[in-house]
Design an enzyme around this catalytic site. Structure first.
Site, PDB file in Angstrom:
ATOM      1  N   TYR A  42      14.250 -43.651  -3.620  1.00  0.00           N
ATOM      2  CA  TYR A  42      13.367 -42.762  -3.162  1.00  0.00           C
ATOM      3  C   TYR A  42      13.582 -42.137  -2.024  1.00  0.00           C
ATOM      4  CZ  TYR A  42      10.668 -45.595  -6.475  1.00  0.00           C
ATOM      5  OH  TYR A  42       9.975 -46.262  -7.676  1.00  0.00           O
ATOM      6  N   HIS A 100      16.361 -51.965  -9.780  1.00  0.00           N
ATOM      7  CA  HIS A 100      15.786 -50.996 -10.180  1.00  0.00           C
ATOM      8  C   HIS A 100      15.643 -50.631 -11.572  1.00  0.00           C
ATOM      9  CE1 HIS A 100      13.890 -46.969  -8.270  1.00  0.00           C
ATOM     10  NE2 HIS A 100      13.279 -47.170  -9.340  1.00  0.00           N
TER      11      HIS A 100
END
Ligand SMILES: NC(=O)c1ccc[n+]([C@@H]2O[C@H](COP(=O)([O-])OP(=O)(O)OC[C@H]3O[C@@H](n4cnc5c(N)ncnc54)[C@H](OP(=O)(O)O)[C@@H]3O)[C@@H](O)[C@H]2O)c1
Length: 271
Positions: A42, A100
């Site tokens: 992110y 992730h």
């Protein structure tokens, strides 16, 4: 444990950065969020760190989750990348560290080993996974006895995740949601407006309450004070069995947001 420490809901931070992130996160902390979800991908950990540090909230009240991207699943890069996350977030240790995504070749054992090692090194208190399929959850449970505190996945009323829910129950690896309001798609359905009126809450609160009552903890992101407040306030009502079943029926829509067109390395999903 995860369900409780996340206070059943966490504030998601994708795709927020800079002032938008700082404003939204500050609002979220003011409202009472203590669980924060981020990821190296992110590129916002360095924006989050200073907000948390200057918030005046004790470190042990916060519950910070970050994630290692699957291009860092090597001996050389894994723990170095986690240390960069810690530095950016201005903390000594993460509360939860997730893989992730599974690696594109499906070989989850090596990254699980690296994840366990990061935990042993003291870089995180707990470990988990994200975007794992039912079959991957079964393999994970066979691979380690260490608790895997969550599998963070797309979860909302427009997507059938029954196979994954069953694997979560079988393996003891609980699910947590992302795209909880299907990035706004759920607001197009009249059922949620009807139920919102009946329960005197918002449509988003109906959806999030349905997720909680499925036994799944929640990640939601919003930039607006009224939405952040609503998403956090879910304890004062519960949905009846009949209304849960009415929402369950929508899952046959099988509307999936995060798929190979968005994420080329996404696995073959269960449904
Ligand atoms: N593990 C993964 O691969 C993965 C993938 C995606 C996301 N995530 C995590 O999960 C978090 C949440 O997922 P998401 O942000 O993709 O999806 P989401 O929560 O379903 O959607 C966020 C969008 O919904 C709107 N919204 C939120 N609450 C609302 C409400 N009460 N009423 C009306 N609109 C509302 C927000 O707009 P406003 O700003 O206008 O309120 C925002 O544009 C992310 O921030 C991230 O931390 C993880």
């Amino acid at each position: 444990m995860y369900f409780q420490r996340q206070h059943e809901r966490a504030f998601g931070t994708f795709p927020l950065k800079g002032d938008t992130l700082r404003n939204a996160l500050t609002l979220a902390l003011d409202v009472g969020y203590r669980a924060i979800d981020t990821a190296q991908m992110y590129q916002n950990e360095a924006d989050i760190g200073p907000v948390l540090s200057s918030s005046g909230i004790a470190r042990d009240e916060l519950f910070i989750t970050s994630k290692v991207p699957n291009n860092k699943f090597t001996e050389a890069e894994f723990s170095t990348s986690v240390k960069k996350s810690l530095q950016a977030l201005q903390v000594d240790k993460l509360d939860v560290l997730l893989l992730h995504w599974p690696p594109a070749d499906g070989g989850i054992e090596k990254p699980l080993e690296l994840l366990l090692r990061a935990q042993q090194e003291g870089l995180c208190a707990h470990i988990g996974v994200s975007n794992f399929t039912a079959e991957m959850l079964q393999r994970t449970a066979k691979f380690t006895d260490t608790p895997i505190v969550t599998n963070q996945v797309e979860f909302h009323p427009l997507l059938n995740q029954d196979t994954l829910l069953k694997a979560a129950a079988d393996t003891g690896i609980p699910l947590s949601s992302y795209c909880s309001v299907a990035r706004g798609e759920i607001f197009k359905l009249p059922l949620f407006t009807e139920l919102a009126n009946n329960y005197n809450v918002t449509a988003a609160q109906i959806v999030l309450r349905w997720i909680l009552q499925k036994g799944v903890s929640i990640n939601t992101m919003s930039t607006k004070a009224e939405n952040i407040r609503a998403n956090f306030s879910l304890s004062h009502f519960s949905l009846s069995h009949v209304d849960m079943a009415r929402i369950d029926k929508l899952t046959h829509t099988n509307y999936r947001i995060v798929d190979k067109h968005l994420v080329p390395w996404a696995p073959q999903w269960d449904s």
